[in-house]
Design a protein around this motif. Structure first.
Motif, PDB file in Angstrom:
ATOM      1  N   UNK A  52       2.070  -4.443   3.506  1.00 23.20           N
ATOM      2  CA  UNK A  52       3.362  -3.690   3.604  1.00 23.20           C
ATOM      3  C   UNK A  52       2.815  -2.404   3.201  1.00 23.20           C
ATOM      4  N   UNK A  53       3.709  -1.424   3.400  1.00 22.75           N
ATOM      5  CA  UNK A  53       3.391  -0.147   3.571  1.00 22.75           C
ATOM      6  C   UNK A  53       2.856   0.867   4.524  1.00 22.75           C
ATOM      7  N   UNK A  54       2.174   1.998   4.406  1.00 21.04           N
ATOM      8  CA  UNK A  54       1.778   2.789   5.191  1.00 21.04           C
ATOM      9  C   UNK A  54       0.649   3.919   4.728  1.00 21.04           C
ATOM     10  N   UNK A  55      -0.184   4.064   5.602  1.00 18.89           N
ATOM     11  CA  UNK A  55      -1.272   5.015   5.348  1.00 18.89           C
ATOM     12  C   UNK A  55      -1.018   6.188   6.080  1.00 18.89           C
ATOM     13  N   UNK A  56      -0.733   7.299   5.487  1.00 22.56           N
ATOM     14  CA  UNK A  56      -0.507   8.527   6.233  1.00 22.56           C
ATOM     15  C   UNK A  56      -1.246   9.631   5.584  1.00 22.56           C
ATOM     16  N   UNK A  57      -1.543  10.666   6.542  1.00 19.94           N
ATOM     17  CA  UNK A  57      -2.014  12.137   6.026  1.00 19.94           C
ATOM     18  C   UNK A  57      -1.141  13.158   6.704  1.00 19.94           C
ATOM     19  N   UNK A  58      -0.984  13.926   5.973  1.00 17.44           N
ATOM     20  CA  UNK A  58       0.169  14.961   6.322  1.00 17.44           C
ATOM     21  C   UNK A  58      -0.350  16.307   5.611  1.00 17.44           C
ATOM     22  N   UNK A  59       0.008  17.531   6.434  1.00 18.98           N
ATOM     23  CA  UNK A  59      -0.050  18.746   5.689  1.00 18.98           C
ATOM     24  C   UNK A  59       1.626  19.229   5.443  1.00 18.98           C
ATOM     25  N   UNK A  60       1.743  19.819   4.123  1.00 19.67           N
ATOM     26  CA  UNK A  60       3.329  20.160   4.030  1.00 19.67           C
ATOM     27  C   UNK A  60       3.605  21.205   3.304  1.00 19.67           C
ATOM     28  N   UNK A  61       4.861  21.902   3.337  1.00 19.66           N
ATOM     29  CA  UNK A  61       5.255  22.857   2.764  1.00 19.66           C
ATOM     30  C   UNK A  61       6.196  22.429   1.600  1.00 19.66           C
ATOM     31  N   UNK A  62       6.291  23.040   0.310  1.00 21.31           N
ATOM     32  CA  UNK A  62       7.036  22.668  -0.512  1.00 21.31           C
ATOM     33  C   UNK A  62       7.903  24.128  -1.004  1.00 21.31           C
ATOM     34  N   UNK A  63       9.243  24.168  -0.834  1.00 20.78           N
ATOM     35  CA  UNK A  63      10.195  25.150  -1.466  1.00 20.78           C
ATOM     36  C   UNK A  63      11.052  24.553  -2.627  1.00 20.78           C
ATOM     37  N   UNK A  64      11.323  25.300  -3.665  1.00 21.83           N
ATOM     38  CA  UNK A  64      12.384  24.897  -4.457  1.00 21.83           C
ATOM     39  C   UNK A  64      13.606  25.849  -4.260  1.00 21.83           C
ATOM     40  N   UNK A  65      14.712  25.169  -4.254  1.00 21.64           N
ATOM     41  CA  UNK A  65      15.720  26.450  -3.986  1.00 21.64           C
ATOM     42  C   UNK A  65      16.785  25.943  -4.937  1.00 21.64           C
ATOM     43  N   UNK A  66      17.395  27.111  -5.606  1.00 24.95           N
ATOM     44  CA  UNK A  66      18.505  26.894  -6.499  1.00 24.95           C
ATOM     45  C   UNK A  66      19.944  27.354  -5.785  1.00 24.95           C
ATOM     46  N   UNK A  67      20.827  26.170  -5.438  1.00 29.16           N
ATOM     47  CA  UNK A  67      22.233  26.593  -4.892  1.00 29.16           C
ATOM     48  C   UNK A  67      23.026  27.674  -5.744  1.00 29.16           C
ATOM     49  N   UNK A  68      23.399  28.540  -5.112  1.00 26.83           N
ATOM     50  CA  UNK A  68      24.378  29.464  -5.778  1.00 26.83           C
ATOM     51  C   UNK A  68      25.880  29.132  -5.668  1.00 26.83           C
ATOM     52  N   UNK A 126       0.841  -1.088   0.102  1.00 24.29           N
ATOM     53  CA  UNK A 126       0.158   0.004   0.136  1.00 24.29           C
ATOM     54  C   UNK A 126       0.858   1.265  -0.013  1.00 24.29           C
ATOM     55  N   UNK A 127       0.786   2.144  -1.133  1.00 26.11           N
ATOM     56  CA  UNK A 127       1.250   3.451  -0.999  1.00 26.11           C
ATOM     57  C   UNK A 127       0.278   4.310  -1.139  1.00 26.11           C
ATOM     58  N   UNK A 128      -0.103   4.793   0.319  1.00 23.97           N
ATOM     59  CA  UNK A 128      -1.264   5.695   0.388  1.00 23.97           C
ATOM     60  C   UNK A 128      -0.716   6.997   1.144  1.00 23.97           C
ATOM     61  N   UNK A 129      -0.033   7.916   0.628  1.00 22.11           N
ATOM     62  CA  UNK A 129       0.357   9.087   1.386  1.00 22.11           C
ATOM     63  C   UNK A 129      -0.634  10.183   0.697  1.00 22.11           C
ATOM     64  N   UNK A 130      -1.552  10.596   1.776  1.00 23.42           N
ATOM     65  CA  UNK A 130      -2.421  11.783   1.403  1.00 23.42           C
ATOM     66  C   UNK A 130      -1.733  13.253   1.801  1.00 23.42           C
ATOM     67  N   UNK A 131      -1.031  13.823   0.913  1.00 29.23           N
ATOM     68  CA  UNK A 131      -0.174  15.197   1.515  1.00 29.23           C
ATOM     69  C   UNK A 131      -0.973  16.381   0.922  1.00 29.23           C
ATOM     70  N   UNK A 132      -1.353  17.192   1.899  1.00 34.90           N
ATOM     71  CA  UNK A 132      -1.970  18.346   1.667  1.00 34.90           C
ATOM     72  C   UNK A 132      -0.919  19.462   1.670  1.00 34.90           C
ATOM     73  N   UNK A 133      -0.794  19.893   0.401  1.00 33.48           N
ATOM     74  CA  UNK A 133       0.034  20.995   0.389  1.00 33.48           C
ATOM     75  C   UNK A 133      -0.655  22.281   0.872  1.00 33.48           C
ATOM     76  N   UNK A 134      -0.125  22.923   1.807  1.00 33.36           N
ATOM     77  CA  UNK A 134      -0.276  24.139   2.526  1.00 33.36           C
ATOM     78  C   UNK A 134      -0.790  25.190   1.298  1.00 33.36           C
ATOM     79  N   UNK A 135      -1.884  25.988   1.504  1.00 29.92           N
ATOM     80  CA  UNK A 135      -2.176  26.746   0.345  1.00 29.92           C
ATOM     81  C   UNK A 135      -2.967  26.395  -0.662  1.00 29.92           C
ATOM     82  N   UNK A 136      -3.355  24.931  -0.797  1.00 29.69           N
ATOM     83  CA  UNK A 136      -4.046  24.383  -2.044  1.00 29.69           C
ATOM     84  C   UNK A 136      -5.303  23.877  -1.339  1.00 29.69           C
TER      85      UNK A 136
END
Length: 281
Positions: A265-281, A36-46
């Motif tokens: 096998x696997x896990x059921x999860x529910x999470x709230x998350x933040x996502x950022x994309x960073x370019x290394x200088x 089971x691949x059950x990751x219900x991830x809520x992107x903050x702001x959506x």
């Protein structure tokens, strides 16, 4: 890896005689189980309404047959308000919904009915702190010449927050995972730094952060049971080779209520998350 290998073929090429010897070594097999691949991830702001769950069966390592599970009945229930979300079978092992309504502090129950057996799992969705800054330097890591990425956030005042970080770069085969809790940082501004050292990967396939690297950082707030699970997974990923046995048999939270011995096998999860994309200088 759950399913052991049926055989390992070692080929020895004789330079002088151009001969080839093939040796078949029988190793232990294991029960075919639901994965089971059950990751219900809520992107903050959506809205978080679009979610998917993937179901497969485990197979021997060299088996190339499809393991997609079709024909299952999959639902997720909000235990607080009783709302039930039906996940539609896409006939390729994925089950999707466009009506999921994420609710903080709510407990959710997954139910899967497949092959005459019922599997259930439960998890709670906790709020994630805002990321207030992302920057790089070389001052706080283990190597003062290696670039570190810093994620800054304010931990909530209430004790008991648990975090899961996933770092991804396009050039890496797999993401890098980290977990942590607020035992020693509760209620404070947190500077969570991430560094890749040359010796983190014996094969040299994971290179340290370098200028131009694009890093996607996912920061999840997770329940304590999932923290306990993913912490073991991360520790084993860091110290287990391809042909080594895992030191601990990892079981997720998916319970077979029809036949407990035939667990998934696997896990059921529910999470709230933040996502950022960073370019290394």
């Amino acid at each position: 890896m759950q399913n052991p290998i049926k055989f390992i073929a070692f080929i020895f090429l004789c330079t002088m005689g151009s001969c080839t010897d093939v040796i078949d070594v029988d190793v232990q097999t294991d029960t075919i189980r639901l994965v089971v691949e059950a990751s219900l991830d809520w992107e903050k702001g959506t809205s978080g309404n679009e979610q998917s769950i993937t179901l497969r069966t485990s197979t021997p390592f060299f088996d190339t047959q499809s393991t997609d599970v079709v024909g299952a009945e999959v639902t997720v229930t909000n235990d607080v308000n009783g709302e039930v979300y039906l996940f539609t079978d896409q006939n390729d092992g994925t089950y999707t919904t466009t009506t999921f309504n994420p609710q903080l502090e709510a407990s959710y129950t997954l139910e899967i009915i497949y092959d005459g057996q019922t599997y259930t799992a439960n998890d709670t969705m906790n709020p994630v702190a805002d990321i207030i800054d992302v920057f790089q330097d070389t001052e706080d890591g283990f190597d003062d010449e290696t670039i570190e990425l810093h994620i800054v956030f304010n931990d909530f005042e209430a004790e008991g927050d648990n975090y899961f970080f996933k770092y991804e770069r396009p050039q890496d085969l797999l993401p890098i995972l980290e977990s942590g809790d607020d035992e020693f940082i509760n209620g404070n501004e947190v500077d969570w730094w991430f560094e890749i050292n040359e010796d983190d990967d014996e094969e040299g396939e994971i290179k340290p952060l370098a200028p131009g690297d694009v890093v996607t950082v996912n920061m999840h707030s997770i329940s304590r049971p999932y923290y306990n699970y993913i912490d073991i997974v991360i520790n084993q990923l860091g110290g287990v080779g391809l042909f080594e046995s895992t030191p601990v048999a990892i079981k997720g939270n998916c319970i077979n209520t029809t036949n407990p011995d035939n667990y998934a096998h696997g896990y059921f999860r529910v999470t709230q998350k933040n996502t950022v994309i960073y370019t290394v200088e």
